[in-house]
Design a protein around this motif. Structure first.
Motif, mmCIF file in Angstrom:
data_model
loop_
_atom_site.group_PDB
_atom_site.id
_atom_site.type_symbol
_atom_site.label_atom_id
_atom_site.label_comp_id
_atom_site.label_asym_id
_atom_site.label_seq_id
_atom_site.Cartn_x
_atom_site.Cartn_y
_atom_site.Cartn_z
ATOM 1 N N TYR A 125 5.574 -3.933 -1.395
ATOM 2 C CA TYR A 125 5.931 -2.646 -2.008
ATOM 3 C C TYR A 125 6.461 -2.862 -3.427
ATOM 4 O O TYR A 125 6.047 -2.164 -4.365
ATOM 5 C CB TYR A 125 6.984 -1.935 -1.147
ATOM 6 C CG TYR A 125 7.701 -0.811 -1.862
ATOM 7 C CD1 TYR A 125 7.045 0.391 -2.130
ATOM 8 C CD2 TYR A 125 9.015 -0.958 -2.300
ATOM 9 C CE1 TYR A 125 7.696 1.423 -2.808
ATOM 10 C CE2 TYR A 125 9.664 0.062 -2.968
ATOM 11 C CZ TYR A 125 8.998 1.251 -3.221
ATOM 12 O OH TYR A 125 9.639 2.256 -3.895
ATOM 13 N N LEU A 128 3.676 -3.786 -5.753
ATOM 14 C CA LEU A 128 2.882 -2.597 -6.099
ATOM 15 C C LEU A 128 3.641 -1.734 -7.099
ATOM 16 O O LEU A 128 3.088 -1.286 -8.112
ATOM 17 C CB LEU A 128 2.585 -1.801 -4.817
ATOM 18 C CG LEU A 128 1.842 -0.479 -4.987
ATOM 19 C CD1 LEU A 128 0.419 -0.720 -5.470
ATOM 20 C CD2 LEU A 128 1.789 0.299 -3.674
ATOM 21 N N SER A 142 3.346 4.576 -4.695
ATOM 22 C CA SER A 142 4.294 3.743 -3.935
ATOM 23 C C SER A 142 4.873 4.530 -2.758
ATOM 24 O O SER A 142 5.173 3.953 -1.713
ATOM 25 C CB SER A 142 5.389 3.184 -4.840
ATOM 26 O OG SER A 142 6.013 4.217 -5.532
ATOM 27 N N TYR A 145 2.368 4.267 0.037
ATOM 28 C CA TYR A 145 2.433 2.932 0.665
ATOM 29 C C TYR A 145 3.618 2.844 1.631
ATOM 30 O O TYR A 145 3.499 2.309 2.735
ATOM 31 C CB TYR A 145 2.534 1.845 -0.419
ATOM 32 C CG TYR A 145 2.402 0.442 0.151
ATOM 33 C CD1 TYR A 145 1.162 -0.047 0.553
ATOM 34 C CD2 TYR A 145 3.509 -0.385 0.308
ATOM 35 C CE1 TYR A 145 1.032 -1.323 1.085
ATOM 36 C CE2 TYR A 145 3.379 -1.664 0.854
ATOM 37 C CZ TYR A 145 2.136 -2.126 1.227
ATOM 38 O OH TYR A 145 2.005 -3.384 1.780
ATOM 39 N N VAL B 151 -5.148 0.621 -4.767
ATOM 40 C CA VAL B 151 -5.369 -0.439 -5.762
ATOM 41 C C VAL B 151 -6.251 0.060 -6.910
ATOM 42 O O VAL B 151 -6.014 -0.275 -8.071
ATOM 43 C CB VAL B 151 -5.981 -1.677 -5.057
ATOM 44 C CG1 VAL B 151 -6.592 -2.628 -6.058
ATOM 45 C CG2 VAL B 151 -4.915 -2.392 -4.269
ATOM 46 N N ALA B 154 -4.140 1.820 -9.177
ATOM 47 C CA ALA B 154 -3.173 0.936 -9.843
ATOM 48 C C ALA B 154 -3.817 0.178 -10.997
ATOM 49 O O ALA B 154 -3.110 -0.361 -11.847
ATOM 50 C CB ALA B 154 -2.589 -0.041 -8.834
ATOM 51 N N LEU B 160 -3.701 -7.874 -6.282
ATOM 52 C CA LEU B 160 -2.788 -6.863 -5.732
ATOM 53 C C LEU B 160 -3.275 -6.385 -4.365
ATOM 54 O O LEU B 160 -2.472 -6.182 -3.452
ATOM 55 C CB LEU B 160 -2.656 -5.688 -6.703
ATOM 56 C CG LEU B 160 -1.638 -4.633 -6.298
ATOM 57 C CD1 LEU B 160 -0.229 -5.187 -6.302
ATOM 58 C CD2 LEU B 160 -1.724 -3.414 -7.194
ATOM 59 N N ILE B 164 -0.865 -6.470 -1.059
ATOM 60 C CA ILE B 164 -0.388 -5.304 -0.311
ATOM 61 C C ILE B 164 -1.091 -5.151 1.042
ATOM 62 O O ILE B 164 -0.549 -4.536 1.952
ATOM 63 C CB ILE B 164 -0.456 -3.989 -1.130
ATOM 64 C CG1 ILE B 164 -1.896 -3.588 -1.454
ATOM 65 C CG2 ILE B 164 0.403 -4.058 -2.370
ATOM 66 C CD1 ILE B 164 -2.011 -2.181 -2.011
#
Lengths: 224, 219
Positions: A125, A128, A142, A145, B151, B154, B160, B164
């Motif tokens: 987390y 990210l 976030s 997530y 992702v 992001a 990444l 995750i």
């Protein structure tokens, strides 16, 4: 609100030393495990708090997505930050316990693995969160997530240790739904869980207030 | 709604069929790894637990290299805005999920016979083995779909995604490895609870992703 906070603080201030006294002096050591068994009164509450942090971060994330109030994004971050600290403490106290009981710090027991997965999710987390540059995108993504992590958390905290055979003791309830603890041990464990839960909420409250103040200062600086 | 989902699916399959980049990468990765392991072991028959660990490591990294691609491609080719105009986020999510599940099932059912052949890993409980591979693949594809979307937004794809995805996929790998081991071991009777776990896990992930996808996709 101030009175409630003060009352909460006073209860915690009284309860915490009482719990330490109960755990370290009052309660008898567990049969066959000796004085080392007292780590139970710190390990279990810390592990519980790391799970609680998951629930809180998921809750704040849902609040953020439904209301778009930036404070909730900060609160979710703080809850996850606390969860990370508590997860590290869970792993450390758990491995001390494992060394005492099984003579090795780590053996990938299902419960040990669950604790590590919790820790890894928090690390993921924060990875990210730091990789997202745009503030609004960072908040939304976030939060999603954290919600997904909170939703799948029961699978590896509560279900997996019950599917696979674990050497970890059933400290509160076993599969027969009976506690193997003596009454004094039960009372101490419950008191310790209550004290650590209060401590979690107290620190979280402080962090949340600090975050709100920081946000206000930032906004004022931007206005100037 | 169904119409637009089918159109999106057709588009995704067509694009994938034209350039075949994700399929090629995943197949090539799985093939090379299986051959490397077979070569390194020199034809020695491995223990059931080692066999299942190797199988799921290959499957996991094949997924890592291909599953996030479906969303990353939309961002790289700047088609995500057109897609948003054409379909609602829920329709987009469902079509991408179906594509990823189909894609990963194809990869797994192509890789697994290769693995069985080269590593002489013959499953004793064949039907249970097939069900395990299918349930594990669906679970991995379900997690990867929403994380692939995250992702892609992001803007930081490869590393990444693995960072995750790994903690959320660890329970799936853990259960799948346990189930596969029992399929290779004649002395063990496979446990259906593991299969139920994988299906329940996929169901929960898909439900949570369906509800939250809008927040990932909409700018």
């Amino acid at each position: 609100m101030k009175t409630i906070r003060l009352l909460f603080f006073i209860i915690m201030l009284v309860l915490m030393p009482v719990v330490f006294y109960m755990a370290l002096v009052w309660v008898p050591p567990a049969m066959g495990l000796g004085e080392a068994s007292r780590i139970l009164y710190f390990h279990v509450p810390v592990a519980w708090s790391s799970v609680l942090a998951f629930i809180m971060s998921g809750y704040y994330s849902i609040r953020y997505l439904s209301g778009n109030d930036r404070r909730h994004e900060l609160f979710a971050y703080n809850a996850a930050y606390m969860g990370l600290v508590y997860s590290v403490l869970t792993v450390i106290t758990g491995s001390i316990w494992a060394h005492i009981s099984w003579n090795m710090y780590w053996n990938w027991d299902p419960r040990e693995t669950s604790a590590v997965i919790l820790l890894l999710i928090y690390v993921a987390y924060f990875s990210l969160y730091s990789s997202l540059q745009n503030r609004e995108t960072r908040g939304r993504i976030s939060a999603v997530y954290l919600i997904i992590a909170a939703v799948v958390m029961p699978f590896f905290v509560f279900i997996i240790p019950r599917i696979y055979m674990s050497l970890h003791p059933d400290v509160v309830f076993n599969t027969a739904k009976k506690s193997g603890l003596e009454l004094s041990m039960k009372i101490t464990l419950i008191a310790s869980m209550a004290a650590f839960t209060m401590l979690y909420f107290f620190i979280l409250g402080l962090m949340n207030r600090t975050s709100v103040l920081k946000k206000i200062v930032e906004e004022k600086q931007n206005d100037d | 709604m169904e119409n637009r989902i089918i159109k999106n699916l057709r588009k995704d399959f067509l694009v994938e069929f034209r350039n075949r980049s994700a399929v090629n990468i995943s197949f090539a990765f799985a093939g090379i790894t299986t051959l490397s392991v077979s070569l390194a072991t020199g034809g020695i028959r491995l223990q059931p637990d080692i066999q299942s660990i190797i199988l799921w490591i290959i499957v996991f990294f094949s997924g890592m290299s291909g599953l996030a691609h479906i969303f990353i491609r939309e961002e790289e080719e700047k088609t995500s805005l057109f897609l948003s105009l054409h379909s609602t986020p829920e329709e987009i999510y469902i079509s991408k999920l179906i594509f990823n599940i189909a894609f990963f099932l194809v990869i797994c059912f192509a890789v697994t016979p290769l693995f069985v052949f080269f590593l002489q890993a013959l499953p004793v409980h064949l039907i249970f083995f097939i069900l395990t591979v299918a349930a594990g693949s669906i679970a991995i594809a379900s997690v990867s779909t929403i994380l692939g979307a995250i992702v892609s937004k992001a803007g930081n794809s490869g590393t990444l995604f693995t960072v995750i995805a790994f903690p959320l996929m660890l329970p799936v790998l853990w259960i799948s490895i346990g189930l596969t081991t029992s399929c290779f071991d004649p002395s063990v009777q496979p446990d259906c609870r593991g299969l139920l776990f994988l299906l329940a896990f996929s169901g929960v992930i898909i439900s949570a992703s369906y509800l939250s996808f809008r927040f990932v996709w909409t700018e």
